[in-house]
Design a protein around this motif. Structure first.
Motif, PDB file in Angstrom:
ATOM      1  N   GLU A 119      35.101  51.391  81.969  1.00  0.00           N
ATOM      2  CA  GLU A 119      35.567  52.416  81.032  1.00  0.00           C
ATOM      3  C   GLU A 119      36.745  51.896  80.213  1.00  0.00           C
ATOM      4  O   GLU A 119      36.834  52.139  78.999  1.00  0.00           O
ATOM      5  CB  GLU A 119      35.965  53.680  81.795  1.00  0.00           C
ATOM      6  N   LEU A 120      37.640  51.164  80.867  1.00  0.00           N
ATOM      7  CA  LEU A 120      38.779  50.591  80.159  1.00  0.00           C
ATOM      8  C   LEU A 120      38.316  49.603  79.096  1.00  0.00           C
ATOM      9  O   LEU A 120      38.784  49.618  77.949  1.00  0.00           O
ATOM     10  CB  LEU A 120      39.708  49.903  81.165  1.00  0.00           C
ATOM     11  N   GLU A 121      37.365  48.752  79.462  1.00  0.00           N
ATOM     12  CA  GLU A 121      36.830  47.773  78.509  1.00  0.00           C
ATOM     13  C   GLU A 121      36.198  48.471  77.309  1.00  0.00           C
ATOM     14  O   GLU A 121      36.398  48.057  76.153  1.00  0.00           O
ATOM     15  CB  GLU A 121      35.795  46.893  79.218  1.00  0.00           C
ATOM     16  N   ALA A 122      35.454  49.549  77.542  1.00  0.00           N
ATOM     17  CA  ALA A 122      34.796  50.270  76.453  1.00  0.00           C
ATOM     18  C   ALA A 122      35.825  50.896  75.511  1.00  0.00           C
ATOM     19  O   ALA A 122      35.673  50.841  74.280  1.00  0.00           O
ATOM     20  CB  ALA A 122      33.864  51.337  77.019  1.00  0.00           C
ATOM     21  N   GLN A 123      36.870  51.486  76.067  1.00  0.00           N
ATOM     22  CA  GLN A 123      37.902  52.098  75.231  1.00  0.00           C
ATOM     23  C   GLN A 123      38.610  51.049  74.368  1.00  0.00           C
ATOM     24  O   GLN A 123      38.841  51.262  73.177  1.00  0.00           O
ATOM     25  CB  GLN A 123      38.931  52.817  76.117  1.00  0.00           C
TER      26      GLN A 123
END
Length: 408
Positions: A32-36
């Motif tokens: 999720e962090l990578e996507a954001q």
């Protein structure tokens, strides 16, 4: 008595706010962090993780300085704007299950020093120093400390009246949360709110003990450089609006005991009932759930099973430590012992069961949540809860309202 102040907030522009605000950094898993970071150039996470721009992991002062640079870039690009006047902010968050409303304000570090802002958790000095240095370098505080107070009819009426007006922010986020903010710039209303809080005996830290301690360290270090260093951003919320969840405990082994030996020793302090595959969740304090060897058990404290002399003795997390974790399972330091882990109650007992069934842990304990009254009684007695005793909501987003330190 407690003093709070309005402040000249740096805040997200209304158009960017739904994209800019973020949860606490540690709340994101890696995907999720990578996507954001990859797909949302406006996310406040871009400020908190400045190394992503360079495809490089950075830490320490190098990271702090780049956080500062990225913050200034967001201001230059007008994703963030700064108020001309000092204000309070009424913030409301409505999720699919709860609604929270409170006041964002500056709280006084002297009130923390003088014990008018009361704590119920211990802090680690190295973490205090680390976050103090971070605040000093980046020059802002984006995550308010959650402070709670006894419900107050006068404040409720003021807040209710303000909420009848058009909000400055009103937007939804992808997690189905509705966010609304009302800016309070009227001097009479500000004075009234300040006067109400000045008549309260104490405020209580619900969440943010390290942030509060670090802000106090920074105030001491900065001395008279600027009055803004003597305050820290807080979200003040009535006790009735707090939701407190429990942290379950998972232990990797039985400390050399067989299952039968362990159950026999537990029997000294608890009435034990084997519930089989029935998922048992405690319904009141001094009742515990246990999952062991594919079965659930209910553990009820015997009437003479534990002597209660202080408010801390009455707390279930302390009771479990004193009667089970330390003497039977050999768990020493709850912060550092690698044999114990935690999962907060919102994840429910199924997560605890799954981790044990997969062989990662041997036994798990489910607890009944602590109450606000227990938290306050422990703080009033100048005692501290064991680590991971409470998981408290609301959790406020970062980047919506920011407290920036002034140097002139």
């Amino acid at each position: 008595m407690p003093s709070i102040i309005p402040f000249k907030a740096t805040r997200a522009t209304p158009a960017k706010a739904p994209h800019l605000i973020s949860r606490t950094y540690q709340d994101y898993d890696m995907d999720e962090l990578e996507a954001q970071l990859k797909y949302n150039p406006y996310s406040f996470l871009q400020i908190l993780n400045p190394g992503y721009k360079f495809s490089h992991d950075i830490s320490g002062n190098e990271r702090f300085n780049l956080v500062r640079n990225r913050f200034l870039e967001f201001k230059e690009e007008r994703h963030l704007i700064t108020e001309d006047t000092s204000c309070f902010y009424i913030y409301e968050n409505v999720d699919p299950h709860h609604s929270y409303t409170g006041i964002i304000a500056g709280a006084n570090t002297l009130d923390y020093e003088n014990n008018h802002i009361k704590r119920h958790e211990n802090t680690l000095h190295h973490k205090e120093v680390l976050f103090k240095d971070y605040l000093n370098t980046v020059g802002f505080n984006a995550e308010p400390v959650l402070l709670t107070y006894k419900d107050d009819d006068s404040l409720n009426e003021i807040i209710a009246n303000i909420k009848t007006t058009t909000p400055d922010y009103h937007f939804m986020t992808t997690d189905h949360n509705c966010h609304q903010v009302w800016k309070v710039a009227d001097e009479h209303t500000i004075d009234t709110i300040q006067n109400i809080f000045s008549q309260k005996k104490n405020l209580y830290i619900a969440d943010g003990h390290h942030r509060t301690a670090s802000s106090h360290l920074l105030a001491q270090e900065m001395g008279s450089k600027h009055d803004s260093y003597n305050y820290f951003m807080s979200f003040l919320i009535a006790e009735s609006q707090l939701n407190i969840y429990e942290f379950n405990r998972l232990v990797k082994d039985l400390n050399g005991l067989s299952k039968e030996q362990f159950l026999m020793q537990l029997d000294q302090h608890f009435r034990i009932q084997n519930r089989g595959l029935e998922i048992y969740k405690p319904s009141k304090k001094h009742h515990f759930s246990m999952y062991l060897d594919g079965e659930f058990y209910s553990l009820y404290l015997r009437k003479d099973g534990h002597e209660i002399k202080t408010p801390l003795d009455d707390l279930d997390t302390q009771m479990l430590y004193d009667l089970v974790l330390k003497p039977l399972l050999g768990i020493g330091d709850l912060r550092t012992d690698s044999r114990i882990d935690y999962s907060y109650g919102k994840s429910d007992l199924l997560l605890m069961k799954d981790r044990i069934d997969r062989g990662k842990f041997e036994v798990g304990f489910g607890l009944f949540p602590a109450t606000v009254d227990q938290m306050k009684s422990i703080a009033d007695a100048d005692l501290t809860m064991p680590p991971k005793s409470t998981y408290i909501r609301p959790k406020l987003p970062s980047g919506l309202i920011i407290y920036e330190f002034e140097n002139e």
